[in-house]
Design an enzyme around this catalytic site. Structure first.
Site, mmCIF file in Angstrom:
data_model
loop_
_atom_site.group_PDB
_atom_site.id
_atom_site.type_symbol
_atom_site.label_atom_id
_atom_site.label_comp_id
_atom_site.label_asym_id
_atom_site.label_seq_id
_atom_site.Cartn_x
_atom_site.Cartn_y
_atom_site.Cartn_z
ATOM 1 C CG HIS A 16 64.568 58.802 54.434
ATOM 2 N ND1 HIS A 16 64.167 59.147 55.714
ATOM 3 C CD2 HIS A 16 65.352 57.707 54.570
ATOM 4 C CE1 HIS A 16 64.678 58.268 56.565
ATOM 5 N NE2 HIS A 16 65.394 57.398 55.905
ATOM 6 C CG ASN A 47 66.088 47.120 57.151
ATOM 7 O OD1 ASN A 47 65.652 48.140 57.675
ATOM 8 N ND2 ASN A 47 67.265 47.082 56.562
ATOM 9 C CB SER A 66 76.337 58.960 58.218
ATOM 10 O OG SER A 66 74.951 59.061 57.967
ATOM 11 C CB ILE A 97 71.250 60.961 63.153
ATOM 12 C CG1 ILE A 97 70.017 61.830 63.456
ATOM 13 C CG2 ILE A 97 70.973 59.545 63.609
ATOM 14 C CD1 ILE A 97 69.752 62.033 64.944
#
Length: 776
Positions: A712, A126, A450, A448
């Site tokens: 991001h 991850n 949140s 998506i």
């Protein structure tokens, strides 16, 4: 003697110190000088921890302010021109590649607006790395004052001689890609890159480095011949430098290398080879028979990817297989991989139940384990008798604990039928009913899941945890947050709403806290990317759902909304992969238990009036075994069945969504199709839109939402930029298929940039809606 070694250590610090420092620097609250000083403090602290634990060989250059592959991009002068042209300070250029950089024109200085480089999962972990992005005619040049040398000397000055860690040349190129509109095959650049490694190794030798760890993890892949054949010329050149370079430890991890065993013939001139004997212990005998007559073998027996205490008896047995063949001087006891993927220290966990805490081992504890194992093999079991006896007691206690087994869960699993894996009707029947039920426009917009988690949300959650506010007061606060998020979505003009997830701490932890079979840490943070850390829950026993987990918030949000509300769940594979899983039963069994718990939640959401339900599976690709073959086929079979088991209890008129990020779909497209989700949303903004061609080639019939901008990065994409992305997508997808959404959830973003980005996204969708309405 048998020496102990660590391949890499977590970077963040005991209290996520690096995260706090970098984010303060980005916010303009910390000077560059103070940021660099904090990095040095952390490096020194981590080297001292390992030395004090008794580890013989300690890594350096494993530290990074963002990502170790990104470090190498800058180290080798491979920064793409779109960043270098702005003449940014080196560390700002570094962060620009990692997270983008957007700055208005000021004081005669031109504006800067560059997106980040593509970021993808590091093998099947991850952790995310920044992808080397290379040019036609790419040239490489070693950066002055190279980071590996600087940090080696830093440790040396502190009295610690380290082993510098480098990403190997074959892996660096194989994990890279050609930049947009470039045609270079990265592996063709090997001859251009190798002189930079030669120069770097020479500088490390001059600095006093005795050995260097060169990571070549791609050797665990099924490699194309051109890549596989690249190891021979690369390591003939690097291995034959003799006294001009440190001794080379060639490191592989995350899988076995038996299928590439012939490559080892070209590595006999290297000092040592490292293998992962946790993930694939069965490779040990074959590798022992294939290494050079004077070569050392580093055996990874302490798990760098999980938190369970090492079984000393089994680890010592593995090491002794090697020492019986080579003698103790030619064997190293090592972590299986870098400990980057584990939390810092178990000492910080003051609230864990003492019974389960005794089963765990974090990075600091794993360092001590390595020293104990090495001493046991070197000096005999009697030298560490107390430690071995305590370890055996812990292993036995876990194996016999009542916390691990729930007969009711096993009974329910035994009663699963084939019908439970299938929706009631095929997609064409379902989508017709969904159109009638939801009444959505062409190019529907959504997010998506949140929305930004503000400082105030975190403060209130912390107050609840400390008992400073009541559950009722917290619930009223969360309702107000949901009201605000609904109002913002109304103002933005989105088509399918979400409640924003203000009550959720993490997309896996939140669910784990509401399921049996999980335990949680308070400081068990692990780096995911950049400054982003996650705190994986730990699966210790059989899993079930005592009561609904998300229904209350979603039902409330729907009651105050004039648009369809989307329920948000994390899928069974992601809950499994983003937890620390059990190692005493197969992961397929754990996934099935999670699927049954989620199935109950999906049905309850539908009953509460939620007719769009998203079950996220961003970790589905991450869990894919690294090599093709039976193991991969079996994984995809049970992973797909787990997802379908979780969602197939609803009516045809309820629309099931799923989300994937950082996925290269070519490797497992048949599994994506087999999920039978009505709508897929996928990370796409930093990928070439041509990746969508697979949906055309496979005649994918269902709906798709490729992300139109990168979440991001704080950078705000322009409306025209998003229009251009949509136009690219329409070369591969039909207008009826296409949803418009961001790449991922917006939890880590700020409200100002979120509103600006979504405004541009909605306007771009409306533009195409109008264009296609006129044309039809």
């Amino acid at each position: 003697m048998v020496q102990s070694s660590i391949l890499g250590f977590p970077r963040m610090g005991v209290n996520r110190d690096l995260k706090k420092a970098t984010e303060a620097y980005w916010a303009g609250k910390l000077s560059q000088q103070d940021l660099l000083a904090e990095g040095k403090r952390l490096r020194l602290a981590h080297w001292k921890i390992q030395k004090d634990a008794g580890v013989d060989i300690i890594p350096s250059n494993d530290f990074s302010f963002y990502d170790h592959v990104l470090d190498h991009i800058q180290l080798f002068g491979a920064t793409p021109p779109r960043y270098t042209k702005h003449n940014l300070d080196p560390i700002d250029e570094f962060f620009a590649m990692g997270r983008g950089h957007q700055k208005p024109q000021m004081d005669q200085k031109p504006a800067v607006d560059v997106p980040s480089l593509e970021m993808v999962k590091w093998f099947d972990s991850n952790y995310h790395y920044v992808k080397p992005t290379l040019q036609d005619g790419q040239k490489f040049k070693l950066k002055s004052n190279p980071k590996p040398v600087v940090e080696f000397l830093e440790a040396k000055e502190a009295g610690i001689v380290t082993r510098p860690v480098l990403v190997g040349p074959v892996s660096f190129l194989t994990l890279g890609k050609a930049d947009r509109d470039q045609k270079v095959d990265p592996i063709d650049l090997l001859e251009e890159l190798l002189p930079v490694y030669v120069e770097l190794l020479s500088k490390l030798k001059e600095a006093g480095a005795e050995s260097v760890q060169i990571d070549e993890p791609v050797l665990v892949f099924d490699l194309p011949p051109r890549v596989k054949n690249a190891f021979k010329p690369a390591y003939e050149k690097l291995g034959n430098l003799g006294d001009k370079a440190p001794k080379v430890v060639f490191a592989t991890y995350f899988g076995d290398i038996v299928h590439n065993i012939d490559v080892l013939q070209s590595l006999h001139n290297l000092y040592a080879l490292h293998i992962d004997a946790v993930r694939n212990p069965e490779q040990l005998e074959t590798v022992i028979g294939a290494i050079g007559p004077k070569q050392c073998l580093s055996v990874g027996v302490v798990d760098g990817r999980n938190i369970w205490k090492t079984d000393f008896k089994k680890a010592i047995e593995k090491i002794e297989v090697a020492t019986h063949k080579f003698g103790k001087e030619r064997v190293l006891v090592a972590s299986s991989s870098s400990l980057l993927h584990t939390p810092h220290t178990l000492e910080s966990e003051k609230k864990l139940d003492s019974e389960v805490k005794d089963w765990f081992s974090f990075a600091v504890e794993k360092a001590k384990e390595l020293a104990i194992i090495a001493k046991a093999v070197t000096d005999g079991p009697a030298s560490v008798r107390d430690e071995l006896e305590a370890n055996a007691k812990s292993i036995q206690a876990r194996a016999t604990s009542k916390l691990t087994n729930d007969p009711k869960v096993k009974d329910r699993q035994a009663k699963i039928t084939d019908e439970m894996f299938n929706r009631k009707s095929p997609f064409p029947n379902r989508i017709s009913q969904q159109h009638s039920n939801l009444n959505l426009p062409m190019f529907p917009t959504t997010t998506i899941g949140s929305f930004p988690q503000t400082k105030e949300i975190r403060i209130q959650r912390n107050k609840l945890t400390k008992g400073e506010i009541s559950a009722e007061e917290y619930e009223k606060f969360i309702e107000k947050e949901i009201q605000d998020v609904i109002k913002i979505q109304e103002e933005l003009g989105l088509d399918v709403y979400v409640h924003g997830e203000p009550e959720r701490n993490d997309m896996v932890q939140y669910f784990g806290e509401r399921l049996t079979g999980y335990v949680f840490t308070t400081h068990g943070w692990v780096q995911s990317y950049g400054s982003r850390c996650v705190r994986p829950p730990i699966i210790v026993g059989d899993i079930s759902r005592p009561e609904p987990m998300t229904v209350k918030e979603s039902k409330y949000a729907a009651s105050i909304s004039n648009k369809p509300m989307k329920g948000m769940l994390t899928g069974p594979i992601t809950c499994l992969r983003w937890s620390f899983p059990r190692d005493d039963i197969h992961q397929s069994e754990q996934a099935q238990q999670l699927a049954l718990a989620l199935r109950d939640e999906v049905v309850d959401l539908e009953s509460a009036g939620i007719f769009v339900i998203q079950v996220d599976e961003p970790a589905l690709r991450e869990g894919l075994p690294l090599r093709s073959g039976l193991e991969r086929e079996n994984y995809l079979s049970w992973a797909v069945k787990s997802f379908r088991l979780s969602v197939s209890g609803v009516k045809d008129s309820t629309q099931i969504h799923s989300h994937f990020c950082y996925s290269e779909f070519q490797d497992f497209f048949s599994a994506i199709a087999a999920l039978d989700a009505d709508v897929l949303s996928i990370e796409n903004s930093k990928s070439d839109a041509k990746l969508l061609k697979v949906f055309v080639d496979e005649a994918y019939p269902r709906h798709i939402g490729p992300g139109v901008y990168d979440i991001h990065s704080p950078r705000v994409p322009g409306e025209q930029e998003i229009k251009d992305r949509i136009q690219e997508m329409l070369q591969y997808l039909t207008p009826d298929q296409l949803w418009i959404d961001p790449d991922c959830g917006l939890k880590t973003r700020q409200w100002k940039e979120t509103k600006a980005s979504l405004t541009n996204m909605v306007n771009a969708a409306k533009f195409y809606r109008q264009q296609y309405a006129k044309a039809h």
